[in-house]
Design an enzyme around this catalytic site. Structure first.
Site, PDB file in Angstrom:
ATOM      1  CG  HIS A   1      92.540   5.252 112.558  1.00 23.95           C
ATOM      2  ND1 HIS A   1      92.455   5.766 113.834  1.00 23.95           N
ATOM      3  CD2 HIS A   1      92.397   3.902 112.696  1.00 23.95           C
ATOM      4  CE1 HIS A   1      92.272   4.776 114.692  1.00 23.95           C
ATOM      5  NE2 HIS A   1      92.240   3.635 114.025  1.00 23.95           N
ATOM      6  CD  GLU A   2      92.163   0.971 110.287  1.00 23.18           C
ATOM      7  OE1 GLU A   2      92.973   0.081 110.626  1.00 23.18           O
ATOM      8  OE2 GLU A   2      91.220   1.322 111.006  1.00 23.18           O
TER       9      GLU A   2
ATOM     10  CG  HIS B   1      96.279   1.002 113.736  1.00 27.88           C
ATOM     11  ND1 HIS B   1      96.509   1.165 115.083  1.00 27.88           N
ATOM     12  CD2 HIS B   1      94.957   1.249 113.551  1.00 27.88           C
ATOM     13  CE1 HIS B   1      95.379   1.486 115.690  1.00 27.88           C
ATOM     14  NE2 HIS B   1      94.430   1.558 114.782  1.00 27.88           N
TER      15      HIS B   1
ATOM     16  CD  GLU C   1      92.077   1.485 117.494  1.00 30.59           C
ATOM     17  OE1 GLU C   1      91.718   2.356 116.676  1.00 30.59           O
ATOM     18  OE2 GLU C   1      92.519   0.377 117.139  1.00 30.59           O
TER      19      GLU C   1
END
Length: 306
Positions: free
Chosen positions: A142-143, A146, A221
């Protein structure tokens, strides 16, 4: 978006583009109104805001790590953490970011840096203690989504109007409270009236940009959740990590959460203090239920081979 194997989402992308367009429209109206009302102050206010923007853009990685007391760690210091990052890089065909650890019991993770060359992925010791390797992989994917989406750069640019309007509102109010609104001769009365109009316009622009930027953050997100779930093929692991982190955050002392709240925009899950708060109303993240519902939908799609 950088060329990686992270999946894109046209629906989320279109909503983000609309939000960015609206932010740009508000910015144009705000600048136009400001220079009409107070042309002499326009250049100074804009210059100050640009300095803040450039500092945030070019030094976001260092500033965020310093504020969160994070430190870069080598593969020898954290072999398991580096191993997970290496696997994600191999799956996504993305360059490896710097890896850091922040010594705090608040279970969370964040990514920062204006591009992939300057990227840093940081996890807290609280997160490392609570998640198993599969859940940790989901969080780090997930990070790194980004990073691949250049979210730090996008959110820095998107927040520029809010920073500019907020600074003008704050300085204008402080100057006014020191007597700027209560001058008695004609020239000073005109100055006080102009100042009052500038503060009013700036406050409105700040409020609108605040709401739009928060909406943009929530879209990003969801986009990172989706990209991570599709990359790893394990949406259930990411859902488990989300549930576990959100539950553990609720048990963290309020004092620790208050110190972490200013960094919610960077975090995997928001660090919210218990009870009513503005953060709960205008959150940087979607609700837990919404994130879990999206992951459940992706899990069904993967199960059907879509």
């Amino acid at each position: 978006m950088a060329r990686t194997r992270y999946a894109s989402d046209r629906g989320l992308t279109s909503r983000m583009l609309v939000t960015m367009f609206l932010l740009g429209l508000v910015y144009v109206v705000f600048v136009g109104a400001f220079f009409v009302i107070a042309p002499k102050w326009g250049g100074i206010a804009l210059a100050v805001a640009v300095v803040f923007l450039l500092a945030q853009y070019f030094f976001s990685d260092r500033l965020t790590l310093f504020a969160m007391h994070g430190r870069e760690v080598s593969p020898e210091e954290a072999p398991e953490l580096h191993g997970v990052i290496d696997r994600i890089c191999a799956m996504s065909d993305a360059p490896k970011p710097k890896v850091a650890i922040a010594d705090t019991d608040v279970p969370n993770a964040f990514a920062t840096g204006r591009n992939q060359k300057k990227a840093v992925v940081c996890v807290t010791t609280g997160l490392l203690r609570r998640l198993d390797p599969v859940e940790l992989e989901g969080v780090l994917a997930h990070e790194m989504a980004h990073v691949a989406h250049r979210d730090v750069a996008v959110m820095t640019i998107a927040s520029f109007l809010g920073v500019c309007a907020g600074l003008i509102t704050r300085f204008g109010l402080e100057w006014g409270l020191w007597g700027g609104f209560n001058r008695r001769d004609n020239n000073d009365q005109n100055t006080g009236l102009i100042l009052l109009m500038v503060v009013a316009v700036s406050a409105v622009a700040y409020a609108i940009s605040f709401l739009l930027t928060r909406a943009l953050s929530r879209y990003r997100e969801l986009s990172a959740d989706r990209a991570a779930a599709l990359l790893t093929g394990r949406p259930s692991a990411l859902a488990s990590a989300l549930t576990k982190v959100s539950g553990e955050i609720a048990r963290i002392p309020s004092r620790d959460l208050r110190s972490a709240e200013p960094f919610n925009a960077f975090f995997f899950a928001p660090a919210l203090t218990k009870g009513f708060s503005v953060s709960a109303l205008f959150s940087t993240h979607p609700s837990l239920d919404k994130r879990l519902a999206q992951l459940q939908k992706i899990s069904g799609q993967l199960g059907r081979g879509e």
